[in-house]
Design a protein around this motif. Structure first.
Motif, PDB file in Angstrom:
ATOM      1  N   GLU A  39       0.830  -1.209   0.000  1.00 15.12           N
ATOM      2  CA  GLU A  39       0.000   0.000   0.000  1.00 15.12           C
ATOM      3  C   GLU A  39       0.863   1.257   0.000  1.00 15.12           C
ATOM      4  O   GLU A  39       0.558   2.232  -0.689  1.00 15.12           O
ATOM      5  CB  GLU A  39      -0.934  -0.014   1.213  1.00 15.12           C
ATOM      6  CG  GLU A  39      -1.991  -1.102   1.152  1.00 15.12           C
ATOM      7  CD  GLU A  39      -2.873  -1.115   2.392  1.00 15.12           C
ATOM      8  OE1 GLU A  39      -2.916  -0.084   3.104  1.00 15.12           O
ATOM      9  OE2 GLU A  39      -3.521  -2.149   2.650  1.00 15.12           O
ATOM     10  N   GLN A  87       2.202   2.598  -3.295  1.00 15.55           N
ATOM     11  CA  GLN A  87       1.270   3.311  -4.159  1.00 15.55           C
ATOM     12  C   GLN A  87       1.395   4.817  -3.977  1.00 15.55           C
ATOM     13  O   GLN A  87       0.906   5.594  -4.809  1.00 15.55           O
ATOM     14  CB  GLN A  87      -0.162   2.873  -3.863  1.00 15.55           C
ATOM     15  CG  GLN A  87      -0.426   1.410  -4.180  1.00 15.55           C
ATOM     16  CD  GLN A  87      -1.817   0.960  -3.765  1.00 15.55           C
ATOM     17  OE1 GLN A  87      -2.668   1.780  -3.423  1.00 15.55           O
ATOM     18  NE2 GLN A  87      -2.052  -0.340  -3.791  1.00 15.55           N
ATOM     19  N   HIS A  88       2.051   5.232  -2.897  1.00 14.63           N
ATOM     20  CA  HIS A  88       2.242   6.662  -2.613  1.00 14.63           C
ATOM     21  C   HIS A  88       3.707   7.067  -2.797  1.00 14.63           C
ATOM     22  O   HIS A  88       4.004   8.081  -3.418  1.00 14.63           O
ATOM     23  CB  HIS A  88       1.773   6.972  -1.187  1.00 14.63           C
ATOM     24  CG  HIS A  88       0.364   6.564  -0.940  1.00 14.63           C
ATOM     25  ND1 HIS A  88      -0.709   7.316  -1.344  1.00 14.63           N
ATOM     26  CD2 HIS A  88      -0.145   5.449  -0.341  1.00 14.63           C
ATOM     27  CE1 HIS A  88      -1.825   6.693  -0.997  1.00 14.63           C
ATOM     28  NE2 HIS A  88      -1.518   5.569  -0.393  1.00 14.63           N
TER      29      HIS A  88
END
Length: 459
Positions: A351, A354-355
């Motif tokens: 996760e 993704q940033h």
């Protein structure tokens, strides 16, 4: 309260736009910058371009830092020559980039970055729209390509901050200042050139750069440049994760990481970079903030002392507060601790990437630092000596001490490992033996049936 006032502050953009038609030209007698203090290779590039008939200046951060008596890390040159003309002038030049075409002129390990004067992305000098191969914007206003060439003045107006729009002529010693950059350097201000809201829309990373320069230079972000930031932070979710990784290194690993983190948090800029960690901070602020700030403080100290630092350790610390709740949730489902940690770590990193796209060369050692934390508790037999030989032991041990400093209770585990590393072989055997004795459960008495005394008849 201060943040709320900041968000409500009116931004008179019209009064903040710098639109000079002629620059303020500051002679050498009125500033402290001297060409002898600059990179000889940067001076060489400027002089050769000028001799070839082009305008050329040392520009940007190297001028700013030199005026502030700081040592520039790199040197930029702005010129009227196109990238192809620059490459034709230098045999050691290489064209790079699509979004922003540049030339790198190589001098051994030093690279001088040369950029052609840019104009406003919407129109060329004749006022006609540019084709998509030169300029392109997203629906939100973000610049996807910016290769519209212009003149000296246009280049100055399209730069981000006033303090980065200073052009130094190595031949005359003059500094050309189109945007009151010298004024803002004297007053310690980070000010955007033009309409702040529009400039942030063109490139949301400018919000991060404003914070980075404020921390690095110990400047204040000028109020009207700061006002739009809290309401525009979501624009960072559209920035490619690979670019945000590079920016995060500049933000947090340049020697002012703790100060930069506080500014990121203040302006709501930390959440788009580390959303899971921001959630953990809100749930447990005392522990999370203590661990993150201590990790950044340690990194800042190592950089000041000239000691090596690695993004793997810092990212492990930045994400650790978000890992524990995930492990607990998996354990509540009946998954054992170590498998739960491994699964939680994999999910969290997937996760996070993704940033901020953390490369494998950092995410793999990051996982090893995390995976060794429960293993440090298992010290019986030969395990302690095997852990000492692990290539990631020192980082894992330092991480354990960091957790304890932030307030985690480990029953003296960090102190035990400190003593174990310093102990002699005999002392180590005694320490392990003491652990084994402590872990050994007491023997339960055998249940024996009571027997009646023998009688003469039995014998």
């Amino acid at each position: 309260m201060i943040r709320k006032l900041l968000k409500k502050l009116p931004t008179p953009f019209g009064r903040q736009v710098h639109r000079r038609t002629t620059p303020s030209v500051i002679p050498a007698s009125q500033h402290s910058l001297r060409r002898e203090r600059l990179s000889k290779n940067a001076v060489n590039v400027v002089e050769r371009l000028q001799q070839a008939g082009y305008q050329a200046f040392v520009v940007g951060g190297c001028v700013r830092d030199s005026l502030l008596n700081m040592s520039p890390k790199d040197y930029d040159v702005a010129t009227s020559a196109t990238p192809e003309q620059v490459r034709a002038t230098f045999r050691n030049a290489r064209l790079i980039g699509r979004r922003f075409k540049l030339v790198h002129v190589h001098f051994g390990r030093e690279i001088i970055e040369v950029a052609t004067f840019r104009a406003n992305h919407a129109d060329d000098e004749a006022g006609e729209p540019q084709s998509d191969d030169k300029s392109r914007q997203s629906e939100s206003g973000r610049l996807l390509r910016d290769n519209v060439y212009g003149n000296f003045e246009q280049d100055a107006q399209r730069r981000d901050f006033t303090i980065n729009a200073l052009y130094y002529d190595v031949s005359t010693g003059y500094i050309h200042d189109y945007a009151n950059g010298m004024h803002d350097i004297r007053n310690g201000l980070i000010r955007l050139i033009g309409d702040p809201e529009q400039r942030y829309q063109e490139d949301p990373v400018r919000m991060l750069r404003a914070v980075r320069f404020a921390a690095k230079l110990d400047f204040e972000i000028e109020p009207h440049s700061a006002a739009p930031i809290p309401d525009m932070t979501d624009l960072l979710f559209d920035i490619p994760p690979a670019r945000l990784f590079d920016e995060s290194l500049k933000l947090l690993m340049s020697g002012q990481g703790e100060k930069t983190f506080d500014l990121l948090h203040y302006y709501y800029l930390f959440e788009p970079l580390f959303p899971d960690t921001e959630e953990a901070i809100e749930a447990n602020p005392d522990y999370s903030l203590a661990l993150i700030r201590q990790a950044l403080r340690n990194t800042d100290d190592r950089i000041r002392e000239g000691r090596p630092v690695t993004p793997a350790f810092l990212f492990a610390a930045l994400l650790w507060p978000a890992l524990a709740p995930r492990i607990q949730a998996l354990e509540a489902q009946g998954i054992p601790t170590i498998p739960a940690q491994q699964q939680a770590a994999q999910d969290l990193l997937t996760e996070q990437c993704q940033h901020i796209a953390i490369p494998k060369r950092f995410s793999v050692p990051l996982r090893e630092i995390w995976d060794m934390q429960p293993r440090l508790e298992r010290r019986s037999g030969r395990r302690a000596d095997q852990l000492l030989e692990h290539p990631r032991f020192r980082a894992a041990y330092d991480f354990l001490l960091l957790r304890e400093t932030a307030g985690e209770q480990t029953d003296g585990l960090g102190h035990w490992w400190t003593l174990y590393q310093e102990a002699s072989p005999d002392q180590r055997r005694k320490m392990i033996s003491a652990l084994d004795d402590k872990a050994a459960s007491p023997k339960r008495p055998r249940n024996r049936k009571k027997r009646k005394p023998r009688t003469s008849a039995d014998s």
